[in-house]
Design a protein around this motif. Structure first.
Motif, PDB file in Angstrom:
ATOM      1  N   SER A 129       0.786  -1.289   0.197  1.00 22.62           N
ATOM      2  CA  SER A 129      -0.037   0.026  -0.127  1.00 22.62           C
ATOM      3  C   SER A 129       0.894   1.168  -0.073  1.00 22.62           C
ATOM      4  CB  SER A 129      -1.045  -0.102   1.196  1.00 22.62           C
ATOM      5  OG  SER A 129      -0.377  -0.881   2.032  1.00 22.62           O
ATOM      6  N   THR A 153      -9.020  -1.492   4.507  1.00 22.22           N
ATOM      7  CA  THR A 153      -8.122  -1.353   3.428  1.00 22.22           C
ATOM      8  C   THR A 153      -8.141  -2.810   2.403  1.00 22.22           C
ATOM      9  OG1 THR A 153      -6.584  -0.164   5.071  1.00 22.22           O
ATOM     10  CG2 THR A 153      -5.845  -0.838   2.975  1.00 22.22           C
ATOM     11  N   ASP A 198       1.552  -5.292   3.542  1.00 25.08           N
ATOM     12  CA  ASP A 198       0.285  -4.887   3.885  1.00 25.08           C
ATOM     13  C   ASP A 198       0.006  -5.168   5.427  1.00 25.08           C
ATOM     14  OD1 ASP A 198      -0.132  -3.511   1.833  1.00 25.08           O
ATOM     15  OD2 ASP A 198      -0.145  -5.405   0.660  1.00 25.08           O
ATOM     16  N   SER A 199       0.330  -6.636   5.581  1.00 26.41           N
ATOM     17  CA  SER A 199      -0.120  -7.276   6.755  1.00 26.41           C
ATOM     18  C   SER A 199       1.081  -8.264   7.332  1.00 26.41           C
ATOM     19  CB  SER A 199      -1.075  -8.115   6.514  1.00 26.41           C
ATOM     20  OG  SER A 199      -1.765  -8.668   7.794  1.00 26.41           O
ATOM     21  N   VAL A 254      -2.390  -0.068   7.633  1.00 26.59           N
ATOM     22  CA  VAL A 254      -3.495  -0.831   6.983  1.00 26.59           C
ATOM     23  C   VAL A 254      -4.620  -1.446   7.746  1.00 26.59           C
ATOM     24  CG1 VAL A 254      -3.773  -2.648   5.537  1.00 26.59           C
ATOM     25  CG2 VAL A 254      -1.487  -1.323   5.157  1.00 26.59           C
ATOM     26  N   SER A 255      -5.795  -1.326   7.303  1.00 30.93           N
ATOM     27  CA  SER A 255      -6.769  -1.832   8.146  1.00 30.93           C
ATOM     28  C   SER A 255      -7.638  -2.829   7.528  1.00 30.93           C
ATOM     29  CB  SER A 255      -7.936  -0.535   8.703  1.00 30.93           C
ATOM     30  OG  SER A 255      -8.375  -0.092   7.579  1.00 30.93           O
ATOM     31  N   HIS A 313       2.767   0.185  10.331  1.00 30.66           N
ATOM     32  CA  HIS A 313       1.882   0.291   9.409  1.00 30.66           C
ATOM     33  C   HIS A 313       1.152  -0.949   9.034  1.00 30.66           C
ATOM     34  CE1 HIS A 313       4.889   3.596   8.712  1.00 30.66           C
ATOM     35  NE2 HIS A 313       3.536   4.325   8.447  1.00 30.66           N
ATOM     36  N   SER A 316     -11.023  -2.793   0.225  1.00 31.51           N
ATOM     37  CA  SER A 316     -10.767  -1.927  -0.753  1.00 31.51           C
ATOM     38  C   SER A 316      -9.817  -2.467  -1.711  1.00 31.51           C
ATOM     39  CB  SER A 316     -10.723  -0.545  -0.439  1.00 31.51           C
ATOM     40  OG  SER A 316      -9.403  -0.366   0.292  1.00 31.51           O
ATOM     41  N   MET A 317      -8.998  -2.919  -1.180  1.00 31.77           N
ATOM     42  CA  MET A 317      -7.859  -3.595  -2.162  1.00 31.77           C
ATOM     43  C   MET A 317      -8.203  -4.737  -2.940  1.00 31.77           C
ATOM     44  SD  MET A 317      -4.435  -3.627   0.234  1.00 31.77           S
ATOM     45  CE  MET A 317      -3.068  -4.211  -0.980  1.00 31.77           C
ATOM     46  N   ARG A 367       2.895   6.695   4.261  1.00 32.22           N
ATOM     47  CA  ARG A 367       1.914   5.214   4.333  1.00 32.22           C
ATOM     48  C   ARG A 367       0.825   5.397   5.524  1.00 32.22           C
ATOM     49  NH1 ARG A 367       5.953   1.311   5.236  1.00 32.22           N
ATOM     50  NH2 ARG A 367       4.247  -0.104   5.955  1.00 32.22           N
ATOM     51  N   GLN A 368      -0.167   5.168   5.415  1.00 33.10           N
ATOM     52  CA  GLN A 368      -1.247   4.970   6.395  1.00 33.10           C
ATOM     53  C   GLN A 368      -1.160   3.404   6.988  1.00 33.10           C
ATOM     54  OE1 GLN A 368      -4.917   6.558   5.236  1.00 33.10           O
ATOM     55  NE2 GLN A 368      -4.281   8.522   5.694  1.00 33.10           N
TER      56      GLN A 368
END
Ligand code: KIV
Length: 289
Positions: free
Chosen positions: A2, A16, A47-48, A12-13, A86, A19-20, A9-10
């Protein structure tokens, strides 16, 4: 991923992730169990991070994932939390932390969030655990499902057998995925599922699928860190890709260190601390008297 610039960078939730999937952007998930690997994974923009129960095998040296406990996983979660700011952080509910009762499942999921600093948890199982998933989600904790090969119950499945090879097995997986989605899971890990079935599941559910050994059409991929970097000496699964030889690098480095210590070539001049000249003279004078 992301965005690579950490400043931009924000965090990731779960939103997110959703929406990905909608935007067709692949989700990158990796396992990590300590501060340095978590901060490196964060710095490259994964991302995770999953603090998987694979920790029991690749770090603690158990033969499988059955023995690892909440008390062993929580310090690993806290270290990962300190290293990564993040990625979406997910704690893996170990064997027998969620099966006995909904109450125990909710309590242990809560420990991952409150004591471990995780933002979500993962639970192995399909329809059989969907009521537990529902209870945890109702308590306000996001849940990632996990179907296909589920290592905690591999004995019942007859070992680590690829799932979705037959039409019946495919139908089971599709039902499992639907029931997890219905229970409120925000995503589903598909482990060692045939590529055809993983593609169908991915199309059928609105939440992202994260594949491990499940082909190219999942919404994202996850691998165990030690498989990626070549740091698990026992084996590398066929579906994993080894990008480095960390075990070889460690071996070479420790061997070199040992031989330099034995030869007296380590420590070198730049590794030692010295007294100030006047203090050394004072000391010498004292030693003479
Ligand atoms: O424990 C783990 O690392 C996992 C992944 C392989 C999905 O469950």
């Amino acid at each position: 991923m992301s965005g690579h610039d950490p400043a931009e960078r924000q965090r990731v939730s779960v939103a997110t992730f959703r929406s990905m999937k909608k935007q067709g952007r692949k989700i990158v998930m990796v396992t990590a169990y300590d501060y340095p690997s978590a901060s490196i994974a964060d710095s490259v923009g994964v991302d995770s991070i999953l603090v998987g129960d694979s920790y029991g095998m690749v770090v603690l040296g158990y033969d499988n994932t059955i023995p690892v406990t909440m008390d062993e996983l929580l310090p690993a979660c806290r270290a990962v939390r300190r290293g990564a700011t993040h990625p979406l952080l997910i704690g893996d509910m170990p064997f027998m932390s969620f099966q006995a009762s909904k109450t125990e499942a909710v309590r242990n999921a809560g420990r991952f969030v409150k004591d471990g600093g995780m933002q979500a948890i993962k639970v192995e199982g399909g329809r059989d655990v969907s009521r537990i998933v529902k209870a945890i989600v109702r308590a306000g904790i996001p849940v990632l499902g996990h179907i296909g090969v589920t290592p905690q119950t591999a004995t019942i499945q007859g070992g680590y057998k690829i799932q979705g090879r037959t039409a019946d097995s495919a139908a089971d997986l599709i039902e499992d995925a639907a029931s997890l989605e219905e229970a409120g899971a925000f995503g589903i890990v598909l482990e060692m599922v045939t590529e055809e079935v993983a593609e169908i599941v991915t199309e059928r559910v609105s939440v992202p699928t994260i594949g491990i050994g499940s082909g190219r059409f999942c919404d994202g991929q996850v691998l165990v860190l030690h498989d990626i970097i070549g740091l698990y000496p026992r084996f590398t699964p066929r579906f994993a890709k080894r990008y480095a030889d960390a075990a070889g690098l460690l071996k070479q480095s420790i061997e070199k260190y040992a031989s330099e210590v034995r030869a007296g070539t380590f420590p070198e001049e730049q590794n030692v601390f010295r007294m100030e000249e006047d203090q050394r003279q004072q000391l010498n004078a004292r030693r003479k008297t």
